[in-house]
Design a protein around this motif. Sequence first.
Motif, PDB file in Angstrom:
ATOM      1  N   MET A   1      -6.271  -6.796   8.360  1.00 39.67           N
ATOM      2  CA  MET A   1      -5.945  -6.656   6.940  1.00 39.67           C
ATOM      3  C   MET A   1      -4.799  -5.665   6.791  1.00 39.67           C
ATOM      4  O   MET A   1      -4.876  -4.540   7.276  1.00 39.67           O
ATOM      5  N   SER A   2      -3.736  -6.061   6.127  1.00 40.70           N
ATOM      6  CA  SER A   2      -2.567  -5.182   6.070  1.00 40.70           C
ATOM      7  C   SER A   2      -1.784  -5.327   4.772  1.00 40.70           C
ATOM      8  O   SER A   2      -0.564  -5.312   4.772  1.00 40.70           O
ATOM      9  N   LYS A   3      -2.489  -5.453   3.662  1.00 38.69           N
ATOM     10  CA  LYS A   3      -1.803  -5.585   2.381  1.00 38.69           C
ATOM     11  C   LYS A   3      -1.033  -4.336   1.997  1.00 38.69           C
ATOM     12  O   LYS A   3      -0.100  -4.397   1.195  1.00 38.69           O
ATOM     13  N   LEU A   4      -1.445  -3.182   2.563  1.00 36.34           N
ATOM     14  CA  LEU A   4      -0.766  -1.924   2.259  1.00 36.34           C
ATOM     15  C   LEU A   4      -0.292  -1.236   3.546  1.00 36.34           C
ATOM     16  O   LEU A   4      -0.208  -0.010   3.587  1.00 36.34           O
ATOM     17  N   LYS A   5       0.056  -1.991   4.527  1.00 35.29           N
ATOM     18  CA  LYS A   5       0.418  -1.429   5.821  1.00 35.29           C
ATOM     19  C   LYS A   5       1.536  -0.391   5.695  1.00 35.29           C
ATOM     20  O   LYS A   5       2.593  -0.682   5.136  1.00 35.29           O
ATOM     21  N   ASP A   6       1.241   0.816   6.168  1.00 37.85           N
ATOM     22  CA  ASP A   6       2.179   1.941   6.193  1.00 37.85           C
ATOM     23  C   ASP A   6       2.580   2.449   4.808  1.00 37.85           C
ATOM     24  O   ASP A   6       3.489   3.276   4.697  1.00 37.85           O
ATOM     25  N   LYS A   7       1.929   1.964   3.765  1.00 38.10           N
ATOM     26  CA  LYS A   7       2.178   2.498   2.429  1.00 38.10           C
ATOM     27  C   LYS A   7       1.451   3.835   2.274  1.00 38.10           C
ATOM     28  O   LYS A   7       0.358   4.024   2.823  1.00 38.10           O
ATOM     29  N   VAL A   8       2.040   4.747   1.527  1.00 36.90           N
ATOM     30  CA  VAL A   8       1.417   6.048   1.276  1.00 36.90           C
ATOM     31  C   VAL A   8       0.815   6.042  -0.122  1.00 36.90           C
ATOM     32  O   VAL A   8       1.512   5.805  -1.110  1.00 36.90           O
ATOM     33  N   ALA A   9      -0.489   6.294  -0.182  1.00 34.47           N
ATOM     34  CA  ALA A   9      -1.196   6.286  -1.464  1.00 34.47           C
ATOM     35  C   ALA A   9      -1.830   7.642  -1.717  1.00 34.47           C
ATOM     36  O   ALA A   9      -2.491   8.204  -0.844  1.00 34.47           O
ATOM     37  N   VAL A  10      -1.639   8.156  -2.915  1.00 30.22           N
ATOM     38  CA  VAL A  10      -2.259   9.408  -3.348  1.00 30.22           C
ATOM     39  C   VAL A  10      -3.298   9.064  -4.406  1.00 30.22           C
ATOM     40  O   VAL A  10      -2.980   8.410  -5.405  1.00 30.22           O
ATOM     41  N   ILE A  11      -4.540   9.495  -4.193  1.00 28.41           N
ATOM     42  CA  ILE A  11      -5.631   9.154  -5.106  1.00 28.41           C
ATOM     43  C   ILE A  11      -6.315  10.427  -5.583  1.00 28.41           C
ATOM     44  O   ILE A  11      -6.791  11.232  -4.773  1.00 28.41           O
ATOM     45  N   THR A  12      -6.392  10.616  -6.896  1.00 27.71           N
ATOM     46  CA  THR A  12      -7.113  11.770  -7.444  1.00 27.71           C
ATOM     47  C   THR A  12      -8.548  11.362  -7.779  1.00 27.71           C
ATOM     48  O   THR A  12      -8.846  10.182  -7.965  1.00 27.71           O
ATOM     49  N   GLY A  13      -9.431  12.347  -7.831  1.00 28.09           N
ATOM     50  CA  GLY A  13     -10.834  12.048  -8.103  1.00 28.09           C
ATOM     51  C   GLY A  13     -11.420  11.132  -7.052  1.00 28.09           C
ATOM     52  O   GLY A  13     -12.176  10.210  -7.368  1.00 28.09           O
TER      53      GLY A  13
END
Length: 249
Positions: A1-13
């Motif tokens: 599964m690689s829909k967000l491969k190497d993407k940087v995600a910042v998640i609060t809470g």
Amino acid sequence: MSKLKDKVAVITGANSGIGLATAKRFLAEGAKVVISGRRASALEEATKDLEGDFITVVADVSKPEDNVNLIKSSVEKYGNIDVLFLNAGVAPMAPIDAVTEAHYDEVFNINVKGPILATKEALPYINEGGTILFTNSIVHQKGFDNLGVYSASKGALRAYSRVLTSELKPRGIRVNSIAPGPIETPLYNKMGLSEEQINELGSGFAQQVPLGRFGTSEEIANTALFLASDEASYVNGIEIEVDGGLSQV
């Protein structure tokens, strides 16, 4: 599964509920994830068994300096940002005639000021074509008793997201919101209610939902994944209700 491969995600809470479920989903899809929450102990416990490329950052989004540190820590570790998911929120209940300044300040500082300041700090580092997501709520679409200030905060966030969508069009950054209905999350335990009141509230909500049940954090996480991925490349400026049909009938 690689829909967000190497993407940087910042998640609060992201130390529980929707935020944690989304962090797990994003990691499974190849993202590098910054998992943020207010309490170090909760972050440590929530992430002890996670697999993938992630860091944790303690941040109270109601504090401007914590938003600065959150984005600084994210950029120092991973460089630029592809997905900013502003999920942190609170929903203490109070009837209109019992609202205090402290109640108002708590709700608006976390639910409105926090996302706005975090967005401001992150914008210089969000890649062209990146994505900003907000966890909103269907409460601003209907009148739920004892949630006046919470509903107002979510209405404010929706208005802000519309302006943000327009202002960011030169950079191709998509801005979308998720509006959950009744979801099985720890949020209900933070409303200052007894277990009996929580069960009564939950039962009442479930009876109003056409699907006849609460949703799950994982169902919201799946929606966040869609909106963050290239599958939603032409989806912009919307608020998508994930509520079993509650807001539609």
